[in-house]
Write a protein that holds these residues in place. Structure first.
Motif, PDB file in Angstrom:
ATOM      1  N   UNK A   1       0.820  -1.209   0.000  1.00 49.14           N
ATOM      2  CA  UNK A   1       0.000   0.000   0.000  1.00 49.14           C
ATOM      3  C   UNK A   1       0.858   1.265   0.000  1.00 49.14           C
ATOM      4  N   UNK A   2       2.047   1.199   0.588  1.00 49.82           N
ATOM      5  CA  UNK A   2       2.957   2.338   0.554  1.00 49.82           C
ATOM      6  C   UNK A   2       3.512   2.550  -0.852  1.00 49.82           C
ATOM      7  N   UNK A   3       3.676   1.464  -1.599  1.00 49.09           N
ATOM      8  CA  UNK A   3       4.274   1.553  -2.932  1.00 49.09           C
ATOM      9  C   UNK A   3       3.281   2.043  -3.974  1.00 49.09           C
ATOM     10  N   UNK A   4       1.995   1.701  -3.798  1.00 46.35           N
ATOM     11  CA  UNK A   4       0.992   2.082  -4.787  1.00 46.35           C
ATOM     12  C   UNK A   4      -0.182   2.752  -4.089  1.00 46.35           C
ATOM     13  N   UNK A   5      -0.545   3.948  -4.554  1.00 47.63           N
ATOM     14  CA  UNK A   5      -1.640   4.691  -3.942  1.00 47.63           C
ATOM     15  C   UNK A   5      -2.968   4.132  -4.435  1.00 47.63           C
ATOM     16  N   UNK A   6      -3.563   3.285  -3.624  1.00 52.47           N
ATOM     17  CA  UNK A   6      -4.871   2.706  -3.961  1.00 52.47           C
ATOM     18  C   UNK A   6      -6.005   3.382  -3.176  1.00 52.47           C
ATOM     19  N   UNK A   7      -5.689   4.478  -2.543  1.00 53.10           N
ATOM     20  CA  UNK A   7      -6.712   5.181  -1.768  1.00 53.10           C
ATOM     21  C   UNK A   7      -6.912   4.628  -0.376  1.00 53.10           C
ATOM     22  N   UNK A   8      -6.116   3.628   0.007  1.00 45.27           N
ATOM     23  CA  UNK A   8      -6.247   3.060   1.346  1.00 45.27           C
ATOM     24  C   UNK A   8      -5.834   4.084   2.394  1.00 45.27           C
TER      25      UNK A   8
ATOM     26  N   UNK B   1      -4.592  -0.915  17.332  1.00 51.41           N
ATOM     27  CA  UNK B   1      -4.602   0.529  17.562  1.00 51.41           C
ATOM     28  C   UNK B   1      -4.971   1.301  16.306  1.00 51.41           C
ATOM     29  N   UNK B   2      -4.854   0.687  15.153  1.00 47.67           N
ATOM     30  CA  UNK B   2      -5.196   1.332  13.889  1.00 47.67           C
ATOM     31  C   UNK B   2      -5.721   0.280  12.936  1.00 47.67           C
ATOM     32  N   UNK B   3      -6.437   0.740  11.928  1.00 44.64           N
ATOM     33  CA  UNK B   3      -6.965  -0.147  10.894  1.00 44.64           C
ATOM     34  C   UNK B   3      -6.677   0.470   9.511  1.00 44.64           C
ATOM     35  N   UNK B   4      -6.660  -0.382   8.520  1.00 48.08           N
ATOM     36  CA  UNK B   4      -6.470   0.075   7.147  1.00 48.08           C
ATOM     37  C   UNK B   4      -7.797  -0.060   6.414  1.00 48.08           C
ATOM     38  N   UNK B   5      -8.265   1.042   5.860  1.00 42.05           N
ATOM     39  CA  UNK B   5      -9.500   1.055   5.099  1.00 42.05           C
ATOM     40  C   UNK B   5      -9.167   1.165   3.612  1.00 42.05           C
ATOM     41  N   UNK B   6      -9.577   0.182   2.836  1.00 45.30           N
ATOM     42  CA  UNK B   6      -9.297   0.194   1.394  1.00 45.30           C
ATOM     43  C   UNK B   6     -10.571   0.485   0.614  1.00 45.30           C
TER      44      UNK B   6
ATOM     45  N   UNK C   1      -4.957   9.599   7.449  1.00 40.83           N
ATOM     46  CA  UNK C   1      -4.029   9.827   6.340  1.00 40.83           C
ATOM     47  C   UNK C   1      -4.013   8.621   5.389  1.00 40.83           C
ATOM     48  N   UNK C   2      -3.833   8.902   4.093  1.00 38.54           N
ATOM     49  CA  UNK C   2      -3.644   7.813   3.136  1.00 38.54           C
ATOM     50  C   UNK C   2      -2.318   7.113   3.410  1.00 38.54           C
ATOM     51  N   UNK C   3      -2.325   5.801   3.283  1.00 33.53           N
ATOM     52  CA  UNK C   3      -1.118   5.027   3.565  1.00 33.53           C
ATOM     53  C   UNK C   3       0.014   5.451   2.631  1.00 33.53           C
TER      54      UNK C   3
END
Length: 394
Positions: A308-315, A389-394, A361-363
């Protein structure tokens, strides 16, 4: 000059607006409190929605500002507050009996002293050393202007304890705040503490009120100060409670437990009025266990973060401010979690990533937001998500 009574509603309203302005434009004024207050409240009210806890945290900070204004009013001769259920206190005064008035840092707590003095008692009030040096004489002068006797006592002094006992035996009132310095600082002070469950918080507190009442042989009257929606001040008193029947620690702790139960009912009604939530040393004194994960789970979480750091997928990386916050304490960075009361040692980067998550923030934008390399960010994102403590929303 003290403000007239009709000005109190306007004062309270302006204080609330000023607090909102500071939280928006100058949050550093409050130090770590804006970040820690929601997580502290989650310890007691974790079943409430996050938005409600955040709003409650803002009201806590408003009350914190109002306390400082109330104190300034008191030193300029503000009138005593309205008293509720003061019949028992009046009867003690009429009989010439001394009394120990035990209060908490709740609402306009300074006015407990003036409320007791207005009922005819000469009052001795325990104060911490800094407070006594800064404001003790002003309190005495404010009392003299109204014909009252108010004497500050050093909370850290064993001599003050002896003096307080003697004055109560002679018919005076002694006021102390049981969630702060409780007036016991002698060689056996370590024996005068116990743990009390208060709004799901295990508070390690001194049993000074019960100890002093037992030594002086006087009843205890509990006092809770509060402010209504219009800003008007009131002090509610309990019926007089007999002193403990024994000197042993268990008996004194049982008596103190009853005192805290009386206060818990009142704090539950107005939780934003108790400043204890803003004292992280109270709320986070005992904590839960650290989070754990398997090597395989950690590797998978890192791989997902790298992608997700390498490609901006909006996560987006998200964290709930009512669940987690971070703070720097003497150069050491800590992450606190509300519902489980955990404190986790962290790095500045971990806290930077958590704060980015609190902003949603976006990943893919974390490298720009934090200035850190993707590999280091992948590790911190994995840790935060695995710890819950955190979650990733895609």
């Amino acid at each position: 000059m003290a403000l007239p009574g009709w000005a109190l509603p306007a004062r309270a309203a302006w204080a609330a607006l000023a607090t909102r302005w500071r939280l928006r434009f100058d949050p550093s004024r409050y130090g770590p409190l804006p970040e820690l207050a929601p997580t502290s409240l989650a310890v007691s009210f974790g079943d409430r929605p996050s938005r409600e806890l955040q709003a409650l945290a803002r009201r806590c900070l408003t009350s914190f500002d109002l306390m400082n204004l109330d104190h300034a009013d008191l030193l300029t001769g503000a009138p005593p507050p309205r008293c509720v259920n003061d019949g028992g206190l009046r009867e003690l005064r009429a009989a010439g009996r001394g009394v120990l008035v035990s209060s908490m840092h709740f609402g306009p707590y300074h006015y407990v002293v003036s409320a007791v003095a207005s009922r005819g008692f000469a009052v001795r009030a325990f104060m911490t050393g800094l407070f006594q040096r800064r404001d003790g004489q002003a309190w005495e002068r404010a009392g003299r202007r109204r014909g009252w006797t108010i004497e500050p006592l050093g909370a850290e002094s064993a001599r003050s304890v002896v003096h307080a006992i003697r004055r109560m035996q002679q018919g005076d009132a002694v006021v102390l705040y049981m969630d702060g310095q409780a007036g016991v600082r002698a060689a056996r002070a370590a024996l005068h503490t116990a743990t009390f469950e208060f709004l799901k918080i295990p508070l390690r507190m001194r049993i000074g009120p019960a100890h002093l009442a037992r030594r002086a042989g006087v009843p205890v009257v509990l006092a809770a100060a509060w402010r209504d929606r219009l800003g008007r001040r009131s002090v509610e008193f309990s019926d007089p409670l007999p002193p403990p029947t024994g000197d042993d620690a268990e008996t004194l702790a049982d008596a103190t437990r009853l005192y805290y139960a009386w206060f818990e009912e009142r704090v539950r009604r107005r939780p934003d009025r108790w400043s204890g939530y803003l004292w992280s040393g109270l709320v986070w004194a005992e904590t839960g266990s650290a989070p754990t994960a398997t090597v395989e789970d950690f590797a998978r979480a890192q791989a997902r973060a790298r992608e997700l750091l390498a490609r901006d997928r909006g996560a987006r990386l998200r964290a709930d401010p009512a669940r987690a916050g971070c703070v720097e304490v003497r150069g050491e960075w800590l992450i606190v979690e509300g519902p489980t009361r955990r404190i986790l040692q962290a790095s500045p980067l971990a806290c930077a990533v958590l704060r980015a998550a609190l902003r949603g923030e976006r990943v893919a934008r974390l490298p720009r937001a934090t200035g850190a390399a993707p590999e280091a960010l992948a590790t911190e994102v994995a840790r935060l998500t695995l710890a819950g403590l955190a979650t990733i929303e895609e």
